[in-house]
Design an enzyme around this catalytic site. Structure first.
Site, PDB file in Angstrom:
ATOM      1  N   CYS A 163      -0.877  -7.893   4.032  1.00  0.00           N
ATOM      2  CA  CYS A 163       0.510  -7.651   4.805  1.00  0.00           C
ATOM      3  C   CYS A 163       0.478  -8.456   6.113  1.00  0.00           C
ATOM      4  CB  CYS A 163       0.449  -6.066   5.131  1.00  0.00           C
ATOM      5  SG  CYS A 163       1.973  -5.486   5.889  1.00  0.00           S
TER       6      CYS A 163
ATOM      7  N   ARG B 263       5.738  17.718   4.456  1.00  0.00           N
ATOM      8  CA  ARG B 263       4.658  17.277   3.600  1.00  0.00           C
ATOM      9  C   ARG B 263       3.163  17.055   4.227  1.00  0.00           C
ATOM     10  NH1 ARG B 263       6.690  12.262   0.926  1.00  0.00           N
ATOM     11  NH2 ARG B 263       8.102  13.869   0.266  1.00  0.00           N
TER      12      ARG B 263
ATOM     13  N   CYS C 287      -3.311   0.566  10.092  1.00  0.00           N
ATOM     14  CA  CYS C 287      -3.316   0.643   8.643  1.00  0.00           C
ATOM     15  C   CYS C 287      -4.346  -0.378   8.300  1.00  0.00           C
ATOM     16  CB  CYS C 287      -1.801  -0.205   8.281  1.00  0.00           C
ATOM     17  SG  CYS C 287      -1.916  -0.392   6.492  1.00  0.00           S
TER      18      CYS C 287
END
Length: 391
Positions: A65, A272, A72
């Site tokens: 990425c 969630r 990340c």
């Protein structure tokens, strides 16, 4: 506690708490934690009963990425030893999705690293969506491909996508400290594009990156204003080889307070428990089911999660039930689309001052000595490998 009674009443009416009330939830003591969970649990059960929706992640393209998101493991410059591979073929993605569906997942989340999809990428993912839907009757598909350009959300919707995920992650004020290659406004724009295209918007946060209570309240209030149908609450998985690899700021108690605050601010939304629940909630995971009505089954994008069988046993042992494909997740007023009023805040109303002075948090700040690096395991199975997935 007057505060909790006030928050329950507001949650049942879909009324927005005050910022002071939300901050007070995060400041409650460990002695009051079970009272906080019980109060937020009343709101959760009012709107969602005892159902737990299962979601399953398929990492379509791992690593590589160009963005520099500090949290990340797939970021530019990451030295984390994660799986790296380019796009899965549609049949490979469908096979991975089928494992999750067989394990009880109602929604499959298709994720690809990168700044955002090219038009060719949208074509590829569209074919994958169609293949998954052809092979798995009744499954929902959510795409998570990064920043969207004009018209791409509509194309994904036409291909059969039900939802689009793009998280805000943290407060607008501190976003630039986490990521420099795109802006907070870019993220808001993508969520709005998904909404406008008729996709169910999914947008959440990451806790544990060194943020303040005010930052957490800011991002959850911003999410309430954006009005997504689902709000994933991630707890930072500190990967070695990333800038936040040494951030161990969370306790199980703090995670529960964050989930409770999110439930009070977003009472009728699918909350969630997402990445990091095994690392930070640990043996307190069953309590979190009283706050959230949705979890990910099995592994995450680049890290291993709890065994899928253990997830199902946990849900049953805690007295909850897996939501079936024949059940509608959202309350009727949201499922019918009647809650997106264009004003941003669903069911909002005024609020009085905080009902009580909250006691200070009794948990000591986390230190490097508290790091549970043993619980951070790089995914070596499932998508992108020859090994069976965890589902």
């Amino acid at each position: 506690m007057d505060l909790l009674n006030t928050l329950v009443d507001k949650g049942l009416r879909r009324e927005l708490p005050t910022r002071d009330e939300a901050l007070a939830v995060l400041a409650t003591s460990d002695d009051d934690l079970l009272d906080v969970v019980a109060a937020a649990g009343k709101v959760r059960r009012h709107w969602f009963g005892r159902r737990v929706k299962l979601n399953y992640l398929v990492n379509l393209k791992s690593g590589l990425c160009p963005e520099d998101c500090s949290y990340c493991s797939q970021r530019l410059g990451s030295t984390a030893g994660i799986l790296k591979y380019t796009w899965l073929k549609p049949d490979q993605a469908s096979d991975a999705a089928a494992a999750g569906v067989a394990g009880g997942a109602k929604r499959v989340c298709l994720v690809a690293s990168g700044r955002g999809p090219t038009d060719r990428d949208v074509d590829r993912v569209s074919e994958t969506i169609k293949t998954i839907k052809d092979n798995n009757e009744g499954v929902e598909v959510c795409a998570c491909l990064g920043l969207l350009s004009d018209g791409q959300a509509e194309r994904l919707r036409e291909a059969g996508a039900d939802a689009y995920n793009h998280n805000l992650n943290t407060s607008e004020a501190t976003y630039g400290e986490i990521t420099t290659t795109h802006t907070y406004e870019d993220r808001v724009d993508t969520v709005q594009k998904a909404h406008a295209a008729g996709l169910s918007a999914c947008s959440g946060l990451i806790a544990g990156m060194g943020e303040t209570d005010e930052d957490l309240v800011d991002v959850v209030f911003s999410l309430r204003e954006l009005d997504p149908d689902s709000v994933p609450v991630n707890f930072l998985i500190p990967f070695e080889g990333t800038p936040l690899g040494k951030e161990w700021n969370l306790t199980p108690q703090r995670c529960l307070r964050i989930l409770a605050m999110t439930r009070f601010v977003c009472p009728d939304v699918e909350v969630r428990i997402a990445g990091g629940r095994e690392v930070h909630l640990r043996t307190m995971q069953p309590l979190a089911l009283h706050l959230a009505n949705s979890i990910f089954l099995g592994d995450y994008l680049t890290s291993e999660g709890q065994a899928g069988k253990a997830d199902l046993e946990m849900i049953a042992d805690a007295g909850f039930e897996v939501e079936g494909t024949d059940q509608v997740t959202l309350p009727e007023h949201r499922a019918a689309g009647g809650c997106h009023d264009g004003g941003g805040v669903c069911g909002s109303g005024g609020g009085g001052p905080c009902g009580s002075d909250a006691a200070p948090e009794t948990s000591e700040p986390r230190t490097a000595a508290d790091a549970r690096t043993d619980l951070v395991a790089v995914r070596r199975r499932g998508a992108g490998t020859d090994l069976a997935p965890n589902a």
